[in-house]
Scaffold this motif. Structure first.
Motif, PDB file in Angstrom:
ATOM      1  N   ILE A 429     -16.734  -3.637   4.519  1.00 32.02           N
ATOM      2  CA  ILE A 429     -16.885  -4.096   3.144  1.00 32.02           C
ATOM      3  C   ILE A 429     -15.780  -5.091   2.781  1.00 32.02           C
ATOM      4  O   ILE A 429     -15.977  -5.982   1.954  1.00 32.02           O
ATOM      5  N   ASP A 430     -14.618  -4.947   3.414  1.00 33.33           N
ATOM      6  CA  ASP A 430     -13.494  -5.855   3.159  1.00 33.33           C
ATOM      7  C   ASP A 430     -13.772  -7.227   3.760  1.00 33.33           C
ATOM      8  O   ASP A 430     -13.855  -7.376   4.973  1.00 33.33           O
ATOM      9  N   ASP A 431     -13.905  -8.239   2.901  1.00 29.68           N
ATOM     10  CA  ASP A 431     -14.120  -9.598   3.412  1.00 29.68           C
ATOM     11  C   ASP A 431     -12.809 -10.391   3.481  1.00 29.68           C
ATOM     12  O   ASP A 431     -12.811 -11.568   3.797  1.00 29.68           O
ATOM     13  N   ARG A 432     -11.698  -9.701   3.164  1.00 33.25           N
ATOM     14  CA  ARG A 432     -10.343 -10.283   3.245  1.00 33.25           C
ATOM     15  C   ARG A 432     -10.179 -11.493   2.335  1.00 33.25           C
ATOM     16  O   ARG A 432      -9.306 -12.318   2.551  1.00 33.25           O
ATOM     17  N   ASP A 433     -11.040 -11.606   1.325  1.00 31.14           N
ATOM     18  CA  ASP A 433     -10.966 -12.755   0.435  1.00 31.14           C
ATOM     19  C   ASP A 433     -11.284 -12.348  -0.998  1.00 31.14           C
ATOM     20  O   ASP A 433     -10.417 -12.383  -1.874  1.00 31.14           O
ATOM     21  N   LEU A 436     -11.516  -6.766  -2.828  1.00 34.03           N
ATOM     22  CA  LEU A 436     -10.119  -6.332  -2.721  1.00 34.03           C
ATOM     23  C   LEU A 436     -10.009  -4.825  -2.925  1.00 34.03           C
ATOM     24  O   LEU A 436      -9.417  -4.343  -3.899  1.00 34.03           O
ATOM     25  N   LEU A 437     -10.562  -4.067  -1.987  1.00 29.20           N
ATOM     26  CA  LEU A 437     -10.515  -2.614  -2.048  1.00 29.20           C
ATOM     27  C   LEU A 437      -9.578  -2.063  -0.979  1.00 29.20           C
ATOM     28  O   LEU A 437      -8.632  -1.358  -1.292  1.00 29.20           O
ATOM     29  N   VAL A 438      -9.861  -2.337   0.269  1.00 30.10           N
ATOM     30  CA  VAL A 438      -8.960  -1.928   1.353  1.00 30.10           C
ATOM     31  C   VAL A 438      -8.629  -3.151   2.198  1.00 30.10           C
ATOM     32  O   VAL A 438      -9.356  -4.140   2.190  1.00 30.10           O
ATOM     33  N   ASP A 439      -7.530  -3.046   2.934  1.00 27.48           N
ATOM     34  CA  ASP A 439      -7.127  -4.121   3.842  1.00 27.48           C
ATOM     35  C   ASP A 439      -7.397  -3.660   5.265  1.00 27.48           C
ATOM     36  O   ASP A 439      -6.616  -2.920   5.862  1.00 27.48           O
ATOM     37  N   GLY A 463       4.837   0.345   8.645  1.00 28.13           N
ATOM     38  CA  GLY A 463       4.616  -0.154   7.292  1.00 28.13           C
ATOM     39  C   GLY A 463       3.170  -0.301   6.888  1.00 28.13           C
ATOM     40  O   GLY A 463       2.872  -0.488   5.702  1.00 28.13           O
ATOM     41  N   VAL A 464       2.241  -0.207   7.840  1.00 29.02           N
ATOM     42  CA  VAL A 464       0.852  -0.524   7.512  1.00 29.02           C
ATOM     43  C   VAL A 464       0.199   0.502   6.598  1.00 29.02           C
ATOM     44  O   VAL A 464      -0.605   0.158   5.727  1.00 29.02           O
ATOM     45  N   VAL A 465       0.526   1.778   6.759  1.00 26.93           N
ATOM     46  CA  VAL A 465      -0.198   2.829   6.050  1.00 26.93           C
ATOM     47  C   VAL A 465      -0.040   2.711   4.533  1.00 26.93           C
ATOM     48  O   VAL A 465      -0.961   3.026   3.782  1.00 26.93           O
ATOM     49  N   ILE A 468      -2.646  -0.169   3.093  1.00 25.79           N
ATOM     50  CA  ILE A 468      -4.080  -0.146   3.398  1.00 25.79           C
ATOM     51  C   ILE A 468      -4.915  -0.284   2.135  1.00 25.79           C
ATOM     52  O   ILE A 468      -5.912  -1.016   2.105  1.00 25.79           O
ATOM     53  N   ILE A 469      -4.522   0.403   1.083  1.00 25.35           N
ATOM     54  CA  ILE A 469      -5.259   0.335  -0.189  1.00 25.35           C
ATOM     55  C   ILE A 469      -4.759  -0.875  -0.961  1.00 25.35           C
ATOM     56  O   ILE A 469      -3.571  -0.965  -1.297  1.00 25.35           O
ATOM     57  N   LYS A 470      -5.665  -1.820  -1.221  1.00 27.68           N
ATOM     58  CA  LYS A 470      -5.266  -3.048  -1.907  1.00 27.68           C
ATOM     59  C   LYS A 470      -4.959  -2.761  -3.384  1.00 27.68           C
ATOM     60  O   LYS A 470      -5.503  -1.853  -3.987  1.00 27.68           O
ATOM     61  N   GLY A 471      -4.099  -3.578  -3.942  1.00 22.69           N
ATOM     62  CA  GLY A 471      -3.634  -3.376  -5.298  1.00 22.69           C
ATOM     63  C   GLY A 471      -2.160  -3.030  -5.280  1.00 22.69           C
ATOM     64  O   GLY A 471      -1.528  -2.934  -4.223  1.00 22.69           O
ATOM     65  N   GLU A 472      -1.601  -2.821  -6.430  1.00 20.50           N
ATOM     66  CA  GLU A 472      -0.164  -2.565  -6.538  1.00 20.50           C
ATOM     67  C   GLU A 472       0.182  -1.208  -5.930  1.00 20.50           C
ATOM     68  O   GLU A 472      -0.446  -0.197  -6.209  1.00 20.50           O
ATOM     69  N   SER A 473       1.204  -1.185  -5.076  1.00 20.57           N
ATOM     70  CA  SER A 473       1.651   0.056  -4.449  1.00 20.57           C
ATOM     71  C   SER A 473       3.140  -0.035  -4.150  1.00 20.57           C
ATOM     72  O   SER A 473       3.746  -1.102  -4.245  1.00 20.57           O
ATOM     73  N   LYS A 474       3.713   1.096  -3.770  1.00 24.01           N
ATOM     74  CA  LYS A 474       5.133   1.144  -3.426  1.00 24.01           C
ATOM     75  C   LYS A 474       5.375   0.832  -1.954  1.00 24.01           C
ATOM     76  O   LYS A 474       6.521   0.833  -1.500  1.00 24.01           O
ATOM     77  N   LYS A 475       4.263   0.632  -1.216  1.00 18.69           N
ATOM     78  CA  LYS A 475       4.330   0.237   0.193  1.00 18.69           C
ATOM     79  C   LYS A 475       5.173   1.221   1.028  1.00 18.69           C
ATOM     80  O   LYS A 475       5.988   0.823   1.850  1.00 18.69           O
TER      81      LYS A 475
END
Length: 522
Positions: A429-433, A436-439, A463-465, A468-475
């Motif tokens: 589902i992620d078209d990378r453009d 913007l749900l998951v990476d 760092g990837v985990v 994974i969820i697109k949007g603002e996060s604490k990474k």
């Protein structure tokens, strides 16, 4: 008592049901859901993928003992029992044509005026082309052959079982298919005719006057994808459609629905203008296996909205619901989840939570979790989370205390297969453009395939985990998940479930708590 039945028609219908199943795995959807599909193209790759997925879901749900806080696989998906079919393939034999179905050769001799009418209504190609791969964008053919389904046989019998005990609007039937193709465009209005389901007297649906046990709803999926046409491959095909045919077919269909009095109580119209490519040209069969698309997920969510309405809120008269993109991007905060605007914010929050938790659970278990299972018990006990749950009471011969016991293998095999399918779905589902749900690039190396995914090792790329969820996060990185901050260290005290189920519940719980800490504005 409410009974929910979902019917998917054609290729789009089967892909929407694929989304329904994955959303149910993530903990969304009704408690019980009866499902069957309609498609003459039994070899269709989309149909095969969904058919296998439903069987994997039911197998996992049967084997996986979930703790009280684990909402995954909540929905009981019900299909016809035993070997009874849950796909109506319409034709009983291969190489069926419309000519053969209407017995054209015989009526040419006995009723030439009827044969002349057939010649007016259908071209020679429409009469003589094999329909084993569907109706090839010609819904007029499908409407003829689908007008008299075997209602007293499975899979339709699934619809009517126990109907005598249901009251007005208690049988919730939701039909989904495309408005622009062949099978879906033919089957949707045919099944939606007033006498076939809504007021079927033979099957005891009608309660007299304009009252019925059936509340009939449906999602008409408008054009939303594109595909490349190989002129060399298409040259030998007698009938096929291209994306350039979609607008004309859609306009004609919408005019039809505006004019005709069908049995539907509620319509959902769902479309998109991105026209993303979902695969290569195919008229059908195994080569027609398209990538999942977010519109299919939205269509699945429309069925949940339909099933969730309370009996008190069902009113007489038609209702129409429309969903389209509000801007150029598809984010967590723009998905149309409910008809009740006052509930939209909470539902979007719950939706993001459910999908995020199941995605992180799937990824963490299929990488780190499986790797630890591949090591022996003594070596893994140095991990605090594992030691707290499995060291003290460990018994090599016990399926309750040994997560590597051979009796847990079937659970892991079924879960591995299912979670791989889920990550394929959510990643495709992620078209990378624009979506913007998951990476998917944070989880998967190389191309996204329905086969076994090549997943990034979170221990090698920590760092990837957290991204994974697109949007603002604490990474947050994988140290936060694995236990340095206590997320994977939860102790599950339940001696009634197998060690295999306990192991999986630990990872699901950790995914939940990781997302609570990592994602902003949950």
């Amino acid at each position: 008592m409410i009974k929910n039945v979902l019917i998917g028609i054609g290729g789009t219908g089967s892909r929407v049901i694929e989304s329904v199943v994955h959303l149910c795995a993530a903990g969304l959807g009704p408690d019980k859901l009866h499902i069957f599909m309609i498609d003459p193209d039994q070899g269709n790759g989309n149909l095969t993928r969904t058919k296998s997925l439903i069987k994997r879901y039911t197998e996992v749900r049967e084997k996986f003992q979930r703790t009280e806080n684990n909402k995954s696989f909540k929905t009981e998906i019900i299909i016809p029992p035993g070997d009874a079919p849950f796909i109506w393939s319409i034709f009983d034999e291969r190489d069926y044509t419309l000519s053969k179905y209407i017995n054209y050769d015989n009526i040419s001799q006995t009723r030439p005026e009827i044969a002349d009418l057939a010649n007016v209504l259908f071209t020679e190609k429409e009469l003589t082309t094999s329909l084993n791969e569907g109706f090839r964008g010609h819904p007029s053919i499908g409407a003829v052959v689908m007008a008299d389904p075997p209602m007293d046989e499975y899979p339709f019998k699934l619809l009517w079982d126990g109907i005598e005990s249901l009251g007005k609007n208690d049988l919730r039937v939701f039909i989904v298919g495309s408005i622009f193709g062949g099978t879906g465009a033919a089957g949707f209005p045919t099944l939606g005719s007033r006498q076939l389901i809504k007021f079927n007297e033979k099957m005891h649906a009608s309660l007299g006057s304009e009252n019925s046990r059936v509340l009939l709803g449906g999602a008409l999926v408008l054009p939303y994808f594109s595909f490349s046409v190989d002129t060399a491959k298409s040259a030998d095909e007698p009938m096929f459609v291209t994306t350039s045919d979609f607008p004309i077919a859609t306009k004609a269909a919408l005019q039809y629905y505006d004019d005709k009095e069908l049995g539907f109580d509620q319509y959902y119209f769902i479309g998109d203008s991105l026209a993303q490519k979902v695969g290569e040209f195919s008229t059908g069969s195994s080569t027609q296996e398209n990538k999942p698309h977010y519109v299919e997920m939205v269509s699945a969510l429309s069925s949940f909205d339909f099933f969730a309405q309370s009996g008190d809120n069902v009113s007489d008269g038609k209702k129409y619901f429309l969903a389209s993109r509000e801007n150029a991007e598809v984010t967590w905060n723009m998905l149309p989840l409910t008809r009740a605007s006052k509930d939209l914010t909470d539902q979007r929050r719950n939706f993001k939570k459910a999908i995020s938790n199941f995605t992180i659970f799937s990824y963490a278990y299929l990488t780190y979790g499986k790797k630890e299972l591949g090591r022996n018990h003594r070596d893994v006990t140095i991990q605090p989370w594992y030691s707290e749950n499995f060291k003290k009471d460990y018994k090599e011969e016990s399926v309750i205390y040994n997560p590597r016991h051979t009796m847990n293998s079937d659970l892991y095999a079924a879960m591995d297969d299912y979670l791989n399918s889920f990550l394929f779905w959510i990643s495709a589902i992620d078209d990378r453009d624009k979506v913007l749900l998951v990476d998917s690039g944070k989880m998967i190396k190389g191309a996204i395939s329905n086969r076994k995914l090549d997943l990034i090792d979170p221990e090698e790329n920590r760092g990837v985990v957290g991204q994974i969820i697109k949007g603002e996060s604490k990474k947050l990185d994988f140290n936060a998940f694995r236990g340095n901050d206590g997320l994977l260290d939860a102790i599950i005290k339940n001696e009634t479930i197998t060690a295999g189920s306990k192991y999986l519940n630990i990872f699901y719980d950790a995914a939940n708590r990781f997302n609570l800490r990592n994602l902003v504005n949950n």
